[in-house]
Design a protein around this motif. Sequence first.
Motif, short mmCIF file in Angstrom:
data_model
loop_
_atom_site.label_atom_id
_atom_site.label_comp_id
_atom_site.label_asym_id
_atom_site.label_seq_id
_atom_site.Cartn_x
_atom_site.Cartn_y
_atom_site.Cartn_z
N ASP A 74 0.82 -1.21 0.00
CA ASP A 74 0.00 0.00 0.00
C ASP A 74 0.86 1.26 0.00
OD1 ASP A 74 -2.27 -1.53 0.01
OD2 ASP A 74 -2.71 -1.25 2.15
N ALA A 75 1.94 1.23 0.77
CA ALA A 75 2.84 2.39 0.80
C ALA A 75 3.44 2.64 -0.56
CB ALA A 75 3.94 2.17 1.84
N TYR A 76 3.78 1.57 -1.25
CA TYR A 76 4.40 1.67 -2.58
C TYR A 76 3.44 2.22 -3.61
CZ TYR A 76 7.38 0.01 -6.45
OH TYR A 76 8.18 -0.07 -7.55
N THR A 77 2.19 1.78 -3.54
CA THR A 77 1.23 2.10 -4.60
C THR A 77 0.39 3.32 -4.29
OG1 THR A 77 -0.37 0.57 -3.61
CG2 THR A 77 1.06 -0.30 -5.34
N GLY A 78 0.57 3.91 -3.11
CA GLY A 78 -0.17 5.12 -2.78
C GLY A 78 -1.59 4.88 -2.32
N ARG A 79 -1.85 3.70 -1.72
CA ARG A 79 -3.19 3.43 -1.20
C ARG A 79 -3.38 4.14 0.13
NH1 ARG A 79 -6.82 0.04 1.65
NH2 ARG A 79 -8.53 -0.73 0.36
N LYS A 80 -4.48 4.84 0.26
CA LYS A 80 -4.78 5.61 1.45
C LYS A 80 -5.59 4.77 2.44
CE LYS A 80 -4.98 9.79 -1.39
NZ LYS A 80 -5.84 10.92 -1.84
N PRO A 81 -5.64 5.19 3.71
CA PRO A 81 -6.40 4.44 4.71
C PRO A 81 -7.88 4.27 4.37
CG PRO A 81 -4.93 5.98 5.80
CD PRO A 81 -4.86 6.29 4.33
N ASP A 82 -8.44 5.20 3.60
CA ASP A 82 -9.86 5.08 3.25
C ASP A 82 -10.11 4.19 2.05
OD1 ASP A 82 -8.95 6.61 1.16
OD2 ASP A 82 -10.24 8.35 1.55
N GLY A 83 -9.04 3.57 1.52
CA GLY A 83 -9.19 2.65 0.40
C GLY A 83 -9.03 3.28 -0.96
N THR A 84 -8.91 4.59 -1.03
CA THR A 84 -8.66 5.25 -2.31
C THR A 84 -7.15 5.30 -2.54
OG1 THR A 84 -8.58 7.45 -1.29
CG2 THR A 84 -10.73 6.65 -2.07
N TYR A 85 -6.78 5.68 -3.75
CA TYR A 85 -5.37 5.75 -4.11
C TYR A 85 -4.98 7.17 -4.49
CZ TYR A 85 -4.94 0.65 -4.22
OH TYR A 85 -4.90 -0.67 -3.87
#
Length: 500
Positions: free
Chosen positions: A351-362
């Motif tokens: 998630d850190a690599y791909t830019g995924r946010k805590p709310d599930g969006t990117y």
Amino acid sequence: MKKTSFPALLCASALASTAIAGCGTADKPDVKPTASTAAQSVKDAGTVAWSPCTGLTGPDGKPAAPDPAVACGKLAVPLDYAKPDGAKIELALIRIKASGDRLGSLVFNFGGPGGDGVETMAIAARAFGSLGSRYDLVSFDPRGVGRSAPVKCGSIEKWLSMDPRSTAAEKAAKEFAATCAKRSGKLLPHVGTVDAARDLDEIRTALGERRLNYFGMSYGTHLGAVYATQHPKTVGRFVLDGALDPTVTFAERAVGQATGFRNAFEAFAADCVKQGCDLGASPAKVRKNVEAMVNRLKDKPLKVGERRLTDGLARIGVITPLYAKAAWPELEKAAAAAIKGDGAELLSFADAYTGRKPDGTYSTLMTSFVAINCVDSAERPSPAEMDKVERRTAKIFPILTSGGLGSVCAYWPAPGSDESKKIDATGSAPILVIGGKGDPATPYRWAPKLAAQLKTGVLVTYEGEGHGAYLSGSTCVTRLVDAYFLTGKNPGANATCPAA
């Protein structure tokens, strides 16, 4: 799930040889950053309206408190530089004022392409404390990124979960490109590095600087090299760290990075065994156990809350901590947990690599990465050509998926150009080009090549591990770079710093 603090922006340059994600937006290019950043109004083209930042994240991961030394702003620039009086887009900027006797502005690009400069500067400014005492630290979201007319295309979760070598990958690539054309078609031809370098000169002018002082990392080295080619006479003190060779093809990049990540994994495995490793009693055993874990996930993904750790996400999760030696202990912990059935930490790295946010969006990291790279190359490789690349890289390092970028660009709706590959900064001030011997994402051999292409490049070699040298913990690199920015001291040809 615990969110890793690993800095994803410096990972982005390796996406050429990993699973590539999908895209999303309106047909008309955005001309306003999102509301989460400062709500400034643009005055006239060439000026920046500065005001206090809002909606930014601090180093602790919490909302940043207002700081009078930190300001955000927007700068209007042409969407199409061939039509300077036509449609405008807005670039989002951040500025942290010098705490001491000011020398000028120092502009940063932290990597990608697709890396967010505004948020990253807000988080990372402390790492540049010595420079911040004498310079206003400035960064920006490049066009097509973050708050600067972002490329938008759609949900990327499904695509990220894929192994690009799967039979569904070609279909996903076509769908991705078609969605981008529908939602960001007018913007796509204008997000390349050539136009971003023109934006850099607009930023220089707006800041009131006679010359541009610039610190580019990873992809930021490419952006800086293109700027120096366009504007050699306005190059100030330039440092390019984690150098990218702009001339490499998609295949050469994938093979080079597969080799780099294989070498980094072998170094990690040897270090892990030396320290006492939960992954195996020998480096060969470590690699075998991690490969087996990833392969098992093809048929049996691990459930992590409402999500799943697939083999595609696990591959990304494994390579992410290879960017920095300091993260190797976390890789051991995450991989060992996944082998035992707990995929939370490995998914957090992905998630850190791909830019995924805590709310599930990117964030726009992945979509912008694809859009910029495809416009920056005239290459449009066929599926058969990319299949050969995938087979070759799989033999080098099976954990790393391959071919994703070339597979998407084969169907890209905007034309590509090789203009950004033509580098020649003859007439510029000396440009420091730093390459790391253990850099997995931008292999060391790319650094002397970029220095030679620039004609004014001064090569600095870092003997240690990790992507980028300045943030590696090397006091030698820090002193050398700081001395150059603060005093103009040139380290001379073939300067070398030992591993940290």
